[in-house]
Design a protein around this motif. Structure first.
Motif, mmCIF file in Angstrom:
data_model
loop_
_atom_site.group_PDB
_atom_site.id
_atom_site.type_symbol
_atom_site.label_atom_id
_atom_site.label_comp_id
_atom_site.label_asym_id
_atom_site.label_seq_id
_atom_site.Cartn_x
_atom_site.Cartn_y
_atom_site.Cartn_z
ATOM 1 N N MET A 1 2.848 1.032 17.018
ATOM 2 C CA MET A 1 2.941 0.499 15.683
ATOM 3 C C MET A 1 1.599 0.721 14.995
ATOM 4 S SD MET A 1 4.215 -3.210 14.307
ATOM 5 C CE MET A 1 2.981 -4.185 15.079
ATOM 6 N N GLY A 2 1.622 0.972 13.722
ATOM 7 C CA GLY A 2 0.413 1.139 12.927
ATOM 8 C C GLY A 2 0.480 0.260 11.705
ATOM 9 N N GLY A 3 -0.599 0.228 10.968
ATOM 10 C CA GLY A 3 -0.601 -0.555 9.743
ATOM 11 C C GLY A 3 -1.989 -0.769 9.198
ATOM 12 N N ARG A 4 -2.045 -1.655 8.215
ATOM 13 C CA ARG A 4 -3.332 -1.985 7.599
ATOM 14 C C ARG A 4 -3.275 -3.399 7.033
ATOM 15 N NH1 ARG A 4 -2.414 -1.695 2.150
ATOM 16 N NH2 ARG A 4 -0.748 -0.305 1.522
ATOM 17 N N ARG A 5 -4.458 -3.946 6.848
ATOM 18 C CA ARG A 5 -4.582 -5.270 6.231
ATOM 19 C C ARG A 5 -5.698 -5.187 5.212
ATOM 20 N NH1 ARG A 5 -8.309 -8.881 5.872
ATOM 21 N NH2 ARG A 5 -9.576 -7.920 7.466
ATOM 22 N N GLY A 6 -5.472 -5.783 4.058
ATOM 23 C CA GLY A 6 -6.500 -5.788 3.031
ATOM 24 C C GLY A 6 -6.078 -6.662 1.867
ATOM 25 N N PRO A 7 -6.959 -6.799 0.890
ATOM 26 C CA PRO A 7 -6.640 -7.634 -0.271
ATOM 27 C C PRO A 7 -5.598 -6.966 -1.162
ATOM 28 C CG PRO A 7 -8.750 -6.549 -0.564
ATOM 29 C CD PRO A 7 -8.287 -6.214 0.818
ATOM 30 N N SER A 8 -4.731 -7.784 -1.731
ATOM 31 C CA SER A 8 -3.761 -7.266 -2.698
ATOM 32 C C SER A 8 -4.327 -7.446 -4.099
ATOM 33 C CB SER A 8 -2.415 -7.981 -2.557
ATOM 34 O OG SER A 8 -2.554 -9.335 -2.906
ATOM 35 N N ALA A 9 -3.648 -6.904 -5.083
ATOM 36 C CA ALA A 9 -4.124 -6.971 -6.472
ATOM 37 C C ALA A 9 -4.256 -8.402 -6.979
ATOM 38 C CB ALA A 9 -3.175 -6.183 -7.374
ATOM 39 N N ASP A 10 -3.443 -9.329 -6.457
ATOM 40 C CA ASP A 10 -3.494 -10.713 -6.948
ATOM 41 C C ASP A 10 -4.416 -11.617 -6.126
ATOM 42 O OD1 ASP A 10 -2.065 -11.138 -4.632
ATOM 43 O OD2 ASP A 10 -0.256 -11.872 -5.632
ATOM 44 N N GLY A 11 -5.160 -11.027 -5.178
ATOM 45 C CA GLY A 11 -6.120 -11.805 -4.403
ATOM 46 C C GLY A 11 -5.597 -12.307 -3.066
ATOM 47 N N ASP A 12 -4.311 -12.163 -2.821
ATOM 48 C CA ASP A 12 -3.765 -12.524 -1.516
ATOM 49 C C ASP A 12 -4.122 -11.445 -0.502
ATOM 50 O OD1 ASP A 12 -2.604 -14.842 -2.480
ATOM 51 O OD2 ASP A 12 -0.636 -13.935 -2.792
ATOM 52 N N VAL A 13 -3.701 -11.621 0.714
ATOM 53 C CA VAL A 13 -3.904 -10.607 1.750
ATOM 54 C C VAL A 13 -2.592 -9.874 1.958
ATOM 55 C CG1 VAL A 13 -4.447 -10.194 4.178
ATOM 56 C CG2 VAL A 13 -5.725 -11.909 2.887
ATOM 57 N N GLU A 14 -2.656 -8.561 1.955
ATOM 58 C CA GLU A 14 -1.473 -7.726 2.185
ATOM 59 C C GLU A 14 -1.571 -7.106 3.570
ATOM 60 O OE1 GLU A 14 0.836 -4.609 -0.463
ATOM 61 O OE2 GLU A 14 -1.122 -3.839 0.133
ATOM 62 N N GLU A 21 11.471 -0.678 14.533
ATOM 63 C CA GLU A 21 11.978 -1.830 13.790
ATOM 64 C C GLU A 21 11.767 -3.144 14.528
ATOM 65 O OE1 GLU A 21 16.147 -3.413 11.814
ATOM 66 O OE2 GLU A 21 15.955 -1.303 12.322
ATOM 67 N N ALA A 22 12.028 -3.180 15.821
ATOM 68 C CA ALA A 22 11.873 -4.421 16.589
ATOM 69 C C ALA A 22 10.414 -4.864 16.626
ATOM 70 C CB ALA A 22 12.402 -4.248 18.005
ATOM 71 N N ALA A 23 9.489 -3.931 16.770
ATOM 72 C CA ALA A 23 8.060 -4.270 16.822
ATOM 73 C C ALA A 23 7.576 -4.793 15.476
ATOM 74 C CB ALA A 23 7.238 -3.051 17.246
ATOM 75 N N VAL A 24 8.021 -4.169 14.400
ATOM 76 C CA VAL A 24 7.628 -4.627 13.056
ATOM 77 C C VAL A 24 8.199 -6.015 12.800
ATOM 78 C CG1 VAL A 24 7.910 -4.190 10.581
ATOM 79 C CG2 VAL A 24 7.327 -2.307 12.128
ATOM 80 N N ARG A 25 9.452 -6.216 13.148
ATOM 81 C CA ARG A 25 10.086 -7.535 12.951
ATOM 82 C C ARG A 25 9.318 -8.619 13.712
ATOM 83 N NH1 ARG A 25 14.960 -6.158 13.702
ATOM 84 N NH2 ARG A 25 14.918 -6.263 15.970
ATOM 85 N N ARG A 46 8.987 -6.760 2.278
ATOM 86 C CA ARG A 46 9.775 -5.742 1.588
ATOM 87 C C ARG A 46 9.773 -4.490 2.451
ATOM 88 N NH1 ARG A 46 4.918 -5.625 -1.646
ATOM 89 N NH2 ARG A 46 3.941 -3.578 -1.490
ATOM 90 N N ASP A 47 10.845 -3.771 2.422
ATOM 91 C CA ASP A 47 10.965 -2.540 3.185
ATOM 92 C C ASP A 47 10.682 -1.353 2.272
ATOM 93 O OD1 ASP A 47 11.701 -3.905 5.500
ATOM 94 O OD2 ASP A 47 13.810 -3.878 4.968
ATOM 95 N N GLU A 48 9.892 -0.428 2.775
ATOM 96 C CA GLU A 48 9.540 0.784 2.037
ATOM 97 C C GLU A 48 9.584 1.959 3.001
ATOM 98 O OE1 GLU A 48 5.667 0.205 0.386
ATOM 99 O OE2 GLU A 48 6.333 -1.311 -1.024
#
Length: 59
Positions: A1-14, A21-25, A46-48
């Motif tokens: 599994m891969g991914g990223r974490r960082g600030p979103s435009a509204d100041g929350d964390v994304e 699918e099972a690992a992401v869930r 949200r799924d993309e």
């Protein structure tokens, strides 16, 4: 599994996960669970289409 974490435009964390699918869930459920890292007030999902992320990065 891969991914990223960082600030979103509204100041929350994304957090973005890509992988089986099972690992992401499981990872998304963990963010809203009692052992979540830090304080999590809400989890919105949200799924993309996958972008081919490898590894996990923080911004």
């Amino acid at each position: 599994m891969g991914g990223r974490r960082g600030p979103s435009a509204d100041g929350d964390v994304e957090v973005v996960f890509e992988g089986a699918e099972a690992a992401v869930r499981e990872a998304v459920e963990a963010l809203g669970g009692p052992r979540a890292p830090g304080e999590v007030a809400a989890v919105h999902q949200r799924d993309e289409p996958a972008q081919g992320v490898r590894g996990f990065t923080t911004e």
